[in-house]
Design a protein around this motif. Structure first.
Motif, PDB file in Angstrom:
ATOM      1  N   ALA A  66      15.664 -12.464 -74.362  1.00 33.53           N
ATOM      2  CA  ALA A  66      16.802 -12.984 -73.606  1.00 33.53           C
ATOM      3  C   ALA A  66      18.021 -12.065 -73.685  1.00 33.53           C
ATOM      4  CB  ALA A  66      17.159 -14.379 -74.098  1.00 33.53           C
ATOM      5  N   ASP A  67      18.307 -11.502 -74.869  1.00 37.53           N
ATOM      6  CA  ASP A  67      19.474 -10.638 -75.021  1.00 37.53           C
ATOM      7  C   ASP A  67      19.346  -9.381 -74.168  1.00 37.53           C
ATOM      8  OD1 ASP A  67      20.667 -12.386 -76.772  1.00 37.53           O
ATOM      9  OD2 ASP A  67      19.941 -11.365 -78.572  1.00 37.53           O
ATOM     10  N   ALA A  68      18.168  -8.768 -74.190  1.00 37.03           N
ATOM     11  CA  ALA A  68      17.959  -7.554 -73.408  1.00 37.03           C
ATOM     12  C   ALA A  68      18.024  -7.855 -71.915  1.00 37.03           C
ATOM     13  CB  ALA A  68      16.611  -6.920 -73.762  1.00 37.03           C
ATOM     14  N   ALA A  69      17.504  -9.000 -71.511  1.00 35.99           N
ATOM     15  CA  ALA A  69      17.548  -9.386 -70.101  1.00 35.99           C
ATOM     16  C   ALA A  69      18.987  -9.566 -69.641  1.00 35.99           C
ATOM     17  CB  ALA A  69      16.751 -10.666 -69.882  1.00 35.99           C
ATOM     18  N   ARG A  70      19.787 -10.221 -70.482  1.00 40.15           N
ATOM     19  CA  ARG A  70      21.203 -10.415 -70.147  1.00 40.15           C
ATOM     20  C   ARG A  70      21.923  -9.073 -70.031  1.00 40.15           C
ATOM     21  NH1 ARG A  70      25.893 -13.617 -70.592  1.00 40.15           N
ATOM     22  NH2 ARG A  70      24.729 -15.540 -70.915  1.00 40.15           N
ATOM     23  N   ARG A  71      21.696  -8.176 -70.985  1.00 39.73           N
ATOM     24  CA  ARG A  71      22.383  -6.886 -70.956  1.00 39.73           C
ATOM     25  C   ARG A  71      22.009  -6.086 -69.712  1.00 39.73           C
ATOM     26  NH1 ARG A  71      21.003  -6.939 -76.482  1.00 39.73           N
ATOM     27  NH2 ARG A  71      19.251  -5.522 -76.089  1.00 39.73           N
ATOM     28  N   ALA A  72      20.737  -6.116 -69.350  1.00 41.51           N
ATOM     29  CA  ALA A  72      20.292  -5.353 -68.171  1.00 41.51           C
ATOM     30  C   ALA A  72      20.891  -5.934 -66.893  1.00 41.51           C
ATOM     31  CB  ALA A  72      18.767  -5.345 -68.098  1.00 41.51           C
ATOM     32  N   MET A  73      20.952  -7.254 -66.806  1.00 39.94           N
ATOM     33  CA  MET A  73      21.546  -7.874 -65.619  1.00 39.94           C
ATOM     34  C   MET A  73      23.040  -7.580 -65.554  1.00 39.94           C
ATOM     35  SD  MET A  73      21.046  -9.635 -62.860  1.00 39.94           S
ATOM     36  CE  MET A  73      19.526 -10.615 -62.986  1.00 39.94           C
ATOM     37  N   GLU A 103      14.121  -2.788 -66.054  1.00 38.09           N
ATOM     38  CA  GLU A 103      14.478  -3.233 -67.408  1.00 38.09           C
ATOM     39  C   GLU A 103      14.609  -4.751 -67.456  1.00 38.09           C
ATOM     40  OE1 GLU A 103      17.878  -1.259 -68.995  1.00 38.09           O
ATOM     41  OE2 GLU A 103      17.023   0.757 -68.762  1.00 38.09           O
ATOM     42  N   ILE A 104      15.167  -5.336 -66.395  1.00 34.41           N
ATOM     43  CA  ILE A 104      15.268  -6.795 -66.318  1.00 34.41           C
ATOM     44  C   ILE A 104      13.872  -7.416 -66.357  1.00 34.41           C
ATOM     45  CG2 ILE A 104      15.856  -8.734 -64.801  1.00 34.41           C
ATOM     46  CD1 ILE A 104      18.232  -6.977 -63.798  1.00 34.41           C
ATOM     47  N   GLN A 105      12.982  -6.886 -65.530  1.00 37.27           N
ATOM     48  CA  GLN A 105      11.615  -7.405 -65.497  1.00 37.27           C
ATOM     49  C   GLN A 105      10.938  -7.281 -66.862  1.00 37.27           C
ATOM     50  OE1 GLN A 105       8.966  -5.570 -62.582  1.00 37.27           O
ATOM     51  NE2 GLN A 105       7.189  -6.067 -63.851  1.00 37.27           N
TER      52      GLN A 105
END
Length: 261
Positions: free
Chosen positions: A206-213, A196-198
């Motif tokens: 950016a929001d989805a990347a932050r949430r996944a991390m 999901e991060i990838q």
């Protein structure tokens, strides 16, 4: 020599500062060889013993490395030392691992957010490659610490932030502390979150990347809490505290499918 004389500092210290500035201005790259001790002594108009002491100062800062019989070379990561925070001397390894998790929660969601904004095509290729390598290592029963660290390094590089990139050794240490504190193998949830991060970075979301991390790091914290609450037979240290060394039980060296970061 007259250009850098400062009577308030010892001569070797002045010479070391001058050499540091010279390295920065000369265009040397990691691995390049410095002039010989004799050449530097002539250039600086000082004795060879002063040059030798100056080189030892630079070596202590990991700016140069001295290879016996070969000469002095610019270090691979100039100025970065192995344990800048003195963590080797922290006795409570379990608390250290948990605290590393908190620090990662502060830093890495911001890093991945920047990566989603700034990643270029080469960054995306590197992130995808190392995420794929993690899966391959786990599926084929190989230790995946190196691939996991490289995955996070690729994300940090994609942030295009110089200081974030310099913090990568600390992030790497946090990953190793986590892997050394849990026995459970990599979970499907952790692997799914890595993908999901990838995907979020590839979409520049950016929001989805932050949430996944944040999700994967919170998952790590919970697993460390569970591991601390239920230590394996043999006592709390049997889980493979980093203090036990790289071959401790539960470390990536002994558990090829060690927990994902």
């Amino acid at each position: 020599m007259n250009a850098f004389i400062n009577n308030n500092k010892p001569l070797p210290q002045q010479a070391a500062e001058y050499l540091t500035q010279w390295i920065l201005e000369s265009g040397l790259t990691p691995g390049d060889k410095l002039p010989t001790e004799l050449e530097l002594a002539k250039t600086l108009q000082v004795g060879r013993s002063t040059v030798r002491e100056a080189i030892m100062i630079l070596k202590s800062r990991n700016i140069v490395e001295v290879r016996r019989g070969c000469g002095t070379f610019l270090s691979k990561a100039p100025g970065q030392i192995d344990d800048p925070l003195g963590l080797e001397f922290v006795k409570d390894r379990a608390k250290l691992a948990m605290d590393w998790g908190i620090v990662r929660l502060i830093i890495e969601p911001a890093v991945v957010e920047l990566a989603a904004i700034h990643a270029d095509e080469e960054d995306l290729r590197q992130i995808a490659y190392w995420n794929r390598r993690i899966d391959e290592d786990i599926d084929e029963g190989r230790p995946h610490l190196e691939s996991d660290v490289a995955f996070h390094r690729a994300i940090t590089a994609a942030s295009k932030n110089i200081l974030m990139d310099k913090l990568m050794p600390l992030i790497s240490e946090g990953i190793q502390q986590f892997m050394g504190s849990v026995e459970e193998v990599s979970t499907p949830d952790a692997r799914k979150l890595h993908h999901e991060i990838q995907a979020a970075i590839e979409r520049h979301d950016a929001d989805a990347a932050r949430r996944a991390m944040e999700a994967v790091l919170c998952l790590n914290q919970e697993r460390m809490r569970q591991s601390a609450a239920n230590p394996p037979a043999g006592g709390p240290s049997a889980a493979g505290s980093p203090a036990d060394g790289p071959s401790a039980a539960g470390s990536p060296a002994d558990d090829p499918s060690a927990a994902g970061s």
